[in-house]
Design an enzyme around this catalytic site. Structure first.
Site, PDB file in Angstrom:
ATOM      1  N   ARG A  78      -0.726  -3.654 -13.420  1.00 35.56           N
ATOM      2  CA  ARG A  78      -1.508  -2.569 -12.594  1.00 35.56           C
ATOM      3  C   ARG A  78      -2.350  -1.850 -13.399  1.00 35.56           C
ATOM      4  O   ARG A  78      -2.695  -1.188 -14.037  1.00 35.56           O
ATOM      5  CB  ARG A  78      -0.385  -1.573 -12.207  1.00 35.56           C
ATOM      6  CG  ARG A  78       0.071  -1.074 -10.831  1.00 35.56           C
ATOM      7  CD  ARG A  78      -0.648  -1.987  -9.667  1.00 35.56           C
ATOM      8  NE  ARG A  78       0.568  -2.694  -8.970  1.00 35.56           N
ATOM      9  CZ  ARG A  78       1.108  -3.249  -8.232  1.00 35.56           C
ATOM     10  NH1 ARG A  78       0.181  -4.680  -9.303  1.00 35.56           N
ATOM     11  NH2 ARG A  78       1.640  -4.084  -7.958  1.00 35.56           N
ATOM     12  N   SER A  83       1.359   4.345  -4.335  1.00 33.68           N
ATOM     13  CA  SER A  83       2.124   4.762  -5.346  1.00 33.68           C
ATOM     14  C   SER A  83       1.722   5.261  -6.380  1.00 33.68           C
ATOM     15  O   SER A  83       0.955   5.045  -7.255  1.00 33.68           O
ATOM     16  CB  SER A  83       3.222   3.056  -5.673  1.00 33.68           C
ATOM     17  OG  SER A  83       3.829   1.730  -4.764  1.00 33.68           O
ATOM     18  N   GLU A 140       0.532   5.602 -11.799  1.00 35.56           N
ATOM     19  CA  GLU A 140      -0.523   4.924 -11.285  1.00 35.56           C
ATOM     20  C   GLU A 140      -1.768   5.096 -10.458  1.00 35.56           C
ATOM     21  O   GLU A 140      -2.935   4.763 -10.985  1.00 35.56           O
ATOM     22  CB  GLU A 140       0.619   3.830 -10.381  1.00 35.56           C
ATOM     23  CG  GLU A 140      -0.205   2.843  -9.704  1.00 35.56           C
ATOM     24  CD  GLU A 140       0.799   2.161  -9.341  1.00 35.56           C
ATOM     25  OE1 GLU A 140       1.642   1.625  -9.467  1.00 35.56           O
ATOM     26  OE2 GLU A 140       0.055   0.880  -8.030  1.00 35.56           O
TER      27      GLU A 140
END
Ligand SMILES: Cc1cc2nc3c(=O)[nH]c(=O)nc-3n(C[C@H](O)[C@H](O)[C@H](O)COP(=O)(O)OP(=O)(O)OC[C@H]3O[C@@H](n4cnc5c(N)ncnc54)[C@H](O)[C@@H]3O)c2cc1C
Length: 311
Positions: free
Chosen positions: A178, A227, A297
């Site tokens: 990510r 998320s 994130e």
């Protein structure tokens, strides 16, 4: 005093064939549906227009690029400078070479997965599970269901802050989980993606499975940013949050999802400050309980109202 003074900024920007909007609301351009305006929102007419705009924009003016805001928390005071959002001219998805597609940065991942299936291209199926654009996938190394952007990227194309065209190889993107290590100022305009030969019906069936699984496990119809925290090595963020007793915890209408506790939800009328405070409270509780520091994130952009943003 407000830090946002759109008219002054507009006077400093170059002429463009695209669309410039002063004091443009951003909340409706994000999944969370919160946050203040862009000082100026720019939608380029095409790639050349974007390059010329960047070349002509003084370097002290901050530039932020957004996709469809599925991984974004815009703070309540808005975003100073220019926010760039790529539109229709950047949505094309066309075959280019064996088992390859060139997708514009504004193309939705879901559409790219669909076009890949139509061409019998496997391995891009995971994009069905990500509700963002190719630009967002390039920056986030978006991934789902066992695949991620770094597995399928041949090259990414875009501009740096000075308006110089850059073509980056997969290695140039310096991908980790990510995260993309390529220069922060890059504005991607397209990606060349490569898959493997597959059977259209089997690919479509795999995509249906992804849809079913997502609907069962994620609050995909909620106002959310997906998320919230990255998974720490060998751990699942949702499990750490659950163990810290934070499932369903709320700050006003900002709530930790009951269904998937790494998702934060705006139940209606939350501010960005409440969502951010909720996230920071979750981080603090998990840290106190396990010693593990969760890493955001979700990208948080702009300024808080207390910093003097627009009202
Ligand atoms: C319900 C839900 C489920 C999700 N599931 C997943 C999942 O399974 N896997 C996953 O990886 N993500 C998931 N996400 C998060 C999100 O969809 C991805 O991170 C997606 O890649 C973000 O794309 P976007 O267009 O919405 O980008 P935005 O949220 O608008 O922006 C995200 C970042 O990308 C940058 N960016 C956007 N466009 C460009 C561009 N053209 N050039 C340079 N930088 C750009 C922005 O500056 C920002 O830093 C989920 C989100 C939601 C709401």
């Amino acid at each position: 005093m407000s830090l946002i003074d759109s008219d002054r900024l507009l006077r400093r920007l170059p002429k463009t064939r695209g669309r410039l909007e002063a004091n443009a609301p951003l909340a409706d351009l994000t999944w969370f549906r919160v946050g203040g305006p862009a000082e100026v929102l720019f939608q380029p007419a095409d790639e050349a227009d974007l390059g010329d705009f960047l070349k002509g924009t003084p370097l002290d003016i901050p530039i932020t690029v957004v996709g469809v805001g599925s991984n974004l928390l815009v703070r309540d005071g808005g975003v100073p400078g220019v926010v760039i959002r790529l539109g229709r001219p950047f949505m094309d998805i066309v075959p280019e070479g064996e088992m390859q597609l060139r997708a514009g940065a504004a193309a939705l991942d879901v559409r790219v997965a669909r076009v890949a299936a139509d061409h019998g291209i496997d391995t891009l199926t995971f994009l069905r599970g990500i509700p963002g654009t190719i630009g967002g996938a390039l920056r986030m190394n978006g991934g789902a269901y066992g695949g991620e952007t770094k597995d399928v990227l041949v090259e990414a194309r875009g501009f740096n802050r000075k308006g110089e065209l850059q073509v980056l190889s997969n290695a140039d993107m310096k991908y980790t989980y990510r995260h993309c290590g390529a220069a922060e100022d890059l504005i991607f305009t397209s990606a060349l993606l490569r898959g493997r030969p597959g059977n259209k019906d089997e690919i479509l069936a795999a995509m249906d499975k992804i849809t079913e699984s997502r609907e069962a496990t994620q609050p995909i119809k909620a106002r959310t940013g997906g998320s919230t925290f990255k998974n720490p090595p060998n751990q699942k963020s949702w499990a750490l949050i659950d163990a810290a007793g934070m499932r369903g915890y709320a700050v006003g209408p900002a709530k930790v999802s009951e269904l998937h506790c790494n998702f934060l939800i705006n139940e209606g009328g939350a501010t960005a400050a409440q969502i951010e405070e909720l996230g920071e409270t979750v981080r603090a509780r998990v840290k106190a309980q396990t010693g593990i520091e969760l890493d955001w994130e979700i990208k948080r952009i702009g300024i808080a109202l207390s910093e003097g943003g627009a009202r």
